[in-house]
Every structure is written in structure tokens, then in C-alpha cells.
Design a protein around this motif. Structure first.
Motif, PDB file in Angstrom:
ATOM      1  N   GLU A 174      -0.429   7.424  57.608  1.00 50.55           N
ATOM      2  CA  GLU A 174      -0.347   7.818  59.018  1.00 50.55           C
ATOM      3  C   GLU A 174       1.111   7.927  59.474  1.00 50.55           C
ATOM      4  N   ALA A 175       1.947   7.004  59.045  1.00 51.31           N
ATOM      5  CA  ALA A 175       3.365   7.050  59.404  1.00 51.31           C
ATOM      6  C   ALA A 175       4.011   8.316  58.833  1.00 51.31           C
ATOM      7  N   GLY A 176       3.663   8.673  57.624  1.00 51.52           N
ATOM      8  CA  GLY A 176       4.188   9.895  57.018  1.00 51.52           C
ATOM      9  C   GLY A 176       3.788  11.136  57.794  1.00 51.52           C
ATOM     10  N   ILE A 177       2.566  11.158  58.273  1.00 52.41           N
ATOM     11  CA  ILE A 177       2.093  12.283  59.088  1.00 52.41           C
ATOM     12  C   ILE A 177       2.926  12.393  60.360  1.00 52.41           C
ATOM     13  N   GLU A 191      12.940   5.805  64.391  1.00 58.91           N
ATOM     14  CA  GLU A 191      12.049   4.739  63.924  1.00 58.91           C
ATOM     15  C   GLU A 191      10.666   4.998  64.498  1.00 58.91           C
ATOM     16  N   ILE A 192       9.652   4.804  63.665  1.00 59.99           N
ATOM     17  CA  ILE A 192       8.262   4.964  64.087  1.00 59.99           C
ATOM     18  C   ILE A 192       7.485   3.746  63.624  1.00 59.99           C
ATOM     19  N   GLU A 220      -5.771  -0.922  61.657  1.00 52.92           N
ATOM     20  CA  GLU A 220      -6.640  -2.012  61.179  1.00 52.92           C
ATOM     21  C   GLU A 220      -5.849  -3.291  60.886  1.00 52.92           C
ATOM     22  N   GLY A 221      -4.962  -3.653  61.804  1.00 59.49           N
ATOM     23  CA  GLY A 221      -4.201  -4.887  61.668  1.00 59.49           C
ATOM     24  C   GLY A 221      -2.951  -4.780  60.817  1.00 59.49           C
ATOM     25  N   GLN A 222      -2.709  -3.617  60.245  1.00 58.66           N
ATOM     26  CA  GLN A 222      -1.508  -3.396  59.439  1.00 58.66           C
ATOM     27  C   GLN A 222      -0.465  -2.691  60.300  1.00 58.66           C
ATOM     28  N   GLU A 223       0.745  -3.222  60.322  1.00 57.69           N
ATOM     29  CA  GLU A 223       1.840  -2.600  61.074  1.00 57.69           C
ATOM     30  C   GLU A 223       2.877  -2.082  60.091  1.00 57.69           C
ATOM     31  N   VAL A 224       3.189  -0.805  60.212  1.00 61.71           N
ATOM     32  CA  VAL A 224       4.165  -0.163  59.333  1.00 61.71           C
ATOM     33  C   VAL A 224       5.358   0.280  60.170  1.00 61.71           C
TER      34      VAL A 224
END
Length: 120
Positions: free
Chosen positions: A14-17, A87-88, A93-97
Motif C-alpha cells: 500500500e505504501a508503494g502504491i 514521508e508517508i 490491520e495494525g501494521q504501521e509502515v
């Protein structure tokens, strides 16, 4: 073998998108030191609209812009990665990137800085 991606892997995807969207949507936009703040805001707010995106920070490096324009015929240039620090933060689901883009060897490198789960 289970090929289902983990929540952390989905969060990184999702971050890559978000980065692909940000960079390719705005690369080439006319920018000047005076218009940089409004462009930063537009970039941040447009990417924050996307699912799972919790924070976007865009810094258009106005000193670099001004330097690029010193000998230019126009008083603006096109936006490229060399003028950006980004920065993004994505949560899934509980994971923060936490991801970041900065220039490395003349290329705007987008990278995962950290992945934290709910227990970290």
C-alpha cells in the motif's frame, strides 16, 4: 505453502502504491519557490485521501529550486525528485509502515524505513 501476503507485506505494498501515485501524478508540475508551499499541501492532501494512508509529509526544497532557477530564462521549473523530500505513513490491520523518499546517487529512492506491528 501459503502464498497469502502478511498484513505487514500488504501495508508495504500500500505504501508503494501511495508513492507511485504521488510521484507520477505530480512529476513535471510547474513549480517555483513561491508556489512550492501550495504544491506541498496539494500533494499531501491528495495522497492522504487514499485508503490506509494516515500521514503524508512533503517538503519541496525551495533552496534547490532557487538554485536551479538562477540562470534559467523562466521563473519556474518542472517538479522532479531532486526537489522533494517525502514521508508517508500507512496503517493496515495494525501494521504501521513508515516510508521515505530522498535522492540517492542522483535518483529519487523510495524506501521502507520501518514496519511496526501492534505489539511494538
Amino acid at each position: 505453502m501459503d502464498d497469502t501476503p502478511t498484513d505487514a507485506e500488504v501495508a508495504c505494498f500500500e505504501a508503494g502504491i501511495k508513492f507511485g501515485s504521488l510521484y507520477h501524478q505530480f512529476a513535471g508540475t510547474p513549480v517555483s519557490p513561491e508556489s512550492a508551499p501550495s504544491l506541498e499541501t496539494a500533494m499531501e492532501e491528495s495522497i492522504e485521501n487514499q485508503p490506509h494512508c494516515t500521514e503524508v509529509s512533503v517538503d519541496v526544497k525551495t533552496d534547490a529550486l532557487a538554485a536551479a532557477l538562477e540562470d534559467a530564462a523562466a521563473d519556474y521549473t518542472e517538479l522532479t525528485g531532486r526537489f522533494l523530500e517525502v514521508e508517508i505513513v500507512v496503517e493496515y490491520e495494525g501494521q504501521e509502515v513508515l516510508t521515505r523518499m530522498a535522492m540517492e546517487d542522483g535518483y529519487p529512492l523510495m524506501q521502507v524505513v520501518s514496519v511496526r506491528g501492534p505489539d511494538e
